[in-house]
Design an enzyme around this catalytic site. Sequence first.
Site, PDB file in Angstrom:
ATOM      1  N   GLY A 166     -10.663   7.710   7.546  1.00 33.28           N
ATOM      2  CA  GLY A 166     -11.652   8.676   7.985  1.00 33.28           C
ATOM      3  C   GLY A 166     -13.012   8.111   8.318  1.00 33.28           C
TER       4      GLY A 166
ATOM      5  N   THR B  51      -8.695   3.220  12.946  1.00 28.47           N
ATOM      6  CA  THR B  51      -8.951   3.994  14.162  1.00 28.47           C
ATOM      7  C   THR B  51     -10.359   3.759  14.711  1.00 28.47           C
ATOM      8  OG1 THR B  51      -7.505   5.658  13.222  1.00 28.47           O
ATOM      9  CG2 THR B  51      -8.792   6.311  15.133  1.00 28.47           C
TER      10      THR B  51
ATOM     11  N   LYS C  73       0.868  -1.168   0.000  1.00 28.01           N
ATOM     12  CA  LYS C  73       0.000   0.000   0.000  1.00 28.01           C
ATOM     13  C   LYS C  73       0.911   1.227   0.000  1.00 28.01           C
ATOM     14  CE  LYS C  73      -3.359   2.533   2.729  1.00 28.01           C
ATOM     15  NZ  LYS C  73      -3.806   2.769   4.101  1.00 28.01           N
TER      16      LYS C  73
END
Lengths: 258, 383
Positions: free
Chosen positions: A187, A209, A99
């Site tokens: 996000g 997260t 990535k």
Amino acid sequence: MEKEKDDVLALGGKKFHSRFILGSGKYSLELIRAAVEEAGAEILTLALRRANTQAKENILDFIPETATLLPNTSGARTAEEALRIARMARELGCGDFIKVEVVRDTKYLLPDNAETVRATELLVREGFTVLPYMYPDLNTARDLVDAGAAAVMPLAAPIGSNRGLCTKEFLQILLDEIRVPVIVDAGIGKPSEAAAVMEMGAAAVMANTAIATAGDIRRMARAFRLAIEAGREAYLAGTGRVQQLASASSPLTDFLAG
Amino acid sequence: METNPLQYEADMQVLPQGVMEEVLRRRETFQPESYTRSDVKRALCRANRTPEDFAALLSPAAGDSLEEMAQAAKSETRRHFGNAVQIFTPLYIANYCENYCIYCGFNCHNKIKRARLNDEEIDEEMKAIRREGLEEILILTGESRKMSDVKYIGEAVKKARKYFKMVGLEIYPLNVDEYAYLHACGADSVTVFQETYDLQRYEKLHLAGHKRVFPYRICAQERALMGGMRGVGFAALLGLSDFRRDAFATGMHAYLLQRKYPQAEISFSCPRLRPILHNDKINPKDVHEPQLLQIILAYRLFMPFASITISTREREEFRNHVIGFAATKISAGSKTGIGEHSHAVSHAGDDQFEIADTRGFDAVYAEIKAQGLQPVTNDSVFV
């Protein structure tokens, strides 16, 4: 059930049934396995810089062997640095998936699209299966496809922000126009947002997260899995069209004969 | 005769001083008493905090909001760093110093045992540290170009790269080409304590040596970045001057440089004055634990992506608590003398200051785990 089996995500010659890509960098190591299991994730990202250790606890030892590793080039500020980090990942036995993360801003961690295109060109040339993390810009996405990217990974919001689909309109453009898998990354804070992008046609969702900072990690991992599956099902089913205009009560075309 | 602290010496590289001037101007106009509790509340509610918010969080008005600040800091810390807490150790390789800083144990007039490790001794010290399990090292010297020249430090860095994944430096300020050389040797971060941003006070505390030249020191981080270093560290030594203004200036210094060099990885240290050999009366004055914590929290809330190191100057319990919600980096097995990690050095040098937390690597590692956090010995890659 047959349909589900056929619905695979193909990347770099491999086929995946899960469309949930899990990050690994923000957990206590012993919770990674639990999160992977509950998430049903088959692809796990990790920062090479975290795996670059001889410590008694190495993140690599906590990742289930069945998972496909997607090491990232976090720490790279240029295409050349991304290349060096990717080579290190390969040497560490992390495989050929990479990535690309090229970031020159420590405050927002927004990807540098131009360098990301260059990095993708360099890495594809060296035989990597390249999944670049990017700001959702159509021209860049096309350049990445031309450079040989196996997928593109546009961000929904600044990484770690849990702010949701800030870039929704632009993601939709990529989903409409780009013919390699579009994996929405960064996000996404809630399962409902993951479901929404899957409904829009995203090939997969990547989250870290949102799960790592949840009160109950296992449960949140499960919630995301279910949301992603639901969103995918809805996409395959074909969501009902949302009408922009009310149906006219006096049609304009009813005069046509024959 | 005392020299002008604004006057560069001949061999010192001069950079444009825009950042310095802005930091000093902001420090001068910062009025800690002018902020109210509602300013503090507003600062706490904001997603991206401004310098004004930072000022409010450092003001006396925020003194009653430490718990709220700690809660907000915890969520910022988790968001940016997850559960990870980094462990490193400092290695002092020489304590010769040409500066006369009246509060420092290494100052050139303090009668202490001086030492400078040779090649083999550095090797022994590094091996001893590596054996403990550490992968990040911070190399320190006293500030003597004569006794610890750049070549000597470069050789130590090259050696360190054999044993450690990450090598940081806390040495005297250098010119850009010298930082570039040390970066090429394998160092990737530079920390320079400005000590105080109060120019008048700085002049009275730093009576002689290169360090007396205030602007050369304050521009060190910028030169380090220009030399290719990935990370730069900032600190005021709390207790030397008005701590609120110094903390504000430290934050502004980091903020302005990160805006100018967005790729810079920023870190803060939060040292308080400590007793030194031959002067056990030195203390942090009005910077008690609540004030120290307020500063740490204000740094975290202002620049949530910055690394914050918690010093061994602080006691064990304080350190244990702050890694739970604000600090992201902790030293283990710290020794501030020369040649104290291995037993191979027969002429050990005295300490820079007294440390309060003497725990070794295993104890710190276990404490982090016990809190449900993840100790990380390396989170960097040298490219």
